[in-house]
Design a protein around this motif. Sequence first.
Motif, PDB file in Angstrom:
ATOM      1  N   GLN A  33       0.811  -1.218   0.000  1.00  0.00           N
ATOM      2  CA  GLN A  33       0.000   0.000   0.000  1.00  0.00           C
ATOM      3  C   GLN A  33       0.842   1.264   0.000  1.00  0.00           C
ATOM      4  N   SER A  34       2.020   1.201   0.604  1.00  0.00           N
ATOM      5  CA  SER A  34       2.874   2.389   0.650  1.00  0.00           C
ATOM      6  C   SER A  34       3.830   2.469  -0.538  1.00  0.00           C
ATOM      7  N   ALA A  35       3.865   1.441  -1.375  1.00  0.00           N
ATOM      8  CA  ALA A  35       4.770   1.446  -2.533  1.00  0.00           C
ATOM      9  C   ALA A  35       4.316   2.494  -3.541  1.00  0.00           C
ATOM     10  N   ASN A  36       5.303   3.232  -4.076  1.00  0.00           N
ATOM     11  CA  ASN A  36       5.014   4.277  -5.061  1.00  0.00           C
ATOM     12  C   ASN A  36       5.612   3.968  -6.423  1.00  0.00           C
ATOM     13  N   SER A  37       6.349   2.881  -6.532  1.00  0.00           N
ATOM     14  CA  SER A  37       6.943   2.536  -7.813  1.00  0.00           C
ATOM     15  C   SER A  37       6.983   1.022  -7.966  1.00  0.00           C
ATOM     16  N   ARG A  38       7.276   0.623  -9.159  1.00  0.00           N
ATOM     17  CA  ARG A  38       7.363  -0.810  -9.433  1.00  0.00           C
ATOM     18  C   ARG A  38       8.524  -1.441  -8.673  1.00  0.00           C
ATOM     19  N   GLN A  39       9.615  -0.726  -8.531  1.00  0.00           N
ATOM     20  CA  GLN A  39      10.781  -1.237  -7.801  1.00  0.00           C
ATOM     21  C   GLN A  39      10.460  -1.457  -6.325  1.00  0.00           C
ATOM     22  N   GLU A  40       9.715  -0.539  -5.732  1.00  0.00           N
ATOM     23  CA  GLU A  40       9.326  -0.702  -4.334  1.00  0.00           C
ATOM     24  C   GLU A  40       8.398  -1.902  -4.166  1.00  0.00           C
ATOM     25  N   LEU A  41       7.494  -2.090  -5.116  1.00  0.00           N
ATOM     26  CA  LEU A  41       6.590  -3.238  -5.077  1.00  0.00           C
ATOM     27  C   LEU A  41       7.379  -4.538  -5.203  1.00  0.00           C
ATOM     28  N   LYS A  42       8.369  -4.541  -6.081  1.00  0.00           N
ATOM     29  CA  LYS A  42       9.214  -5.720  -6.248  1.00  0.00           C
ATOM     30  C   LYS A  42       9.978  -6.009  -4.956  1.00  0.00           C
TER      31      LYS A  42
END
Length: 94
Positions: A48-57
Motif C-alpha cells: 500500500q505504501s509502494a510508489n513505484s514498481r521497484q518498491e513493489l518488487k
Amino acid sequence: MLMFLFQHIAYADKLKGKGKRFEQNKAWIVGQTNKKIGILKAFEGCVQSANSRQELKACRQNKKQEMEPLRAAGKERRAEREKRRAARKAKRQE
C-alpha cells in the motif's frame, strides 16, 4: 443397538494419550498461522505504501524471504512424519 451406542467409549479408550500430541500440533499450527498473518500484514502495508514498481518488487522479495523459514519448517515436519509412517509400516510388515 446398545453396541452402537457404547462403541465410542471403546474407541475413546484406545485413543488415550493422543490428546497431548493433538494439542501440540494444534499449538504449532496456530503459531505458524500467526507468523504468516504477521508477514502478510507487513506485506500488505508495504504494498500500500509502494510508489513505484521497484518498491513493489522489493516488497515481494522481502515477503518471500520472510516466508522461506516457515516453508522450510513445514517441509521438515512433513519429512519427519513420512519417516515415522515408513517405520510404522515396516514394523507392521514384520
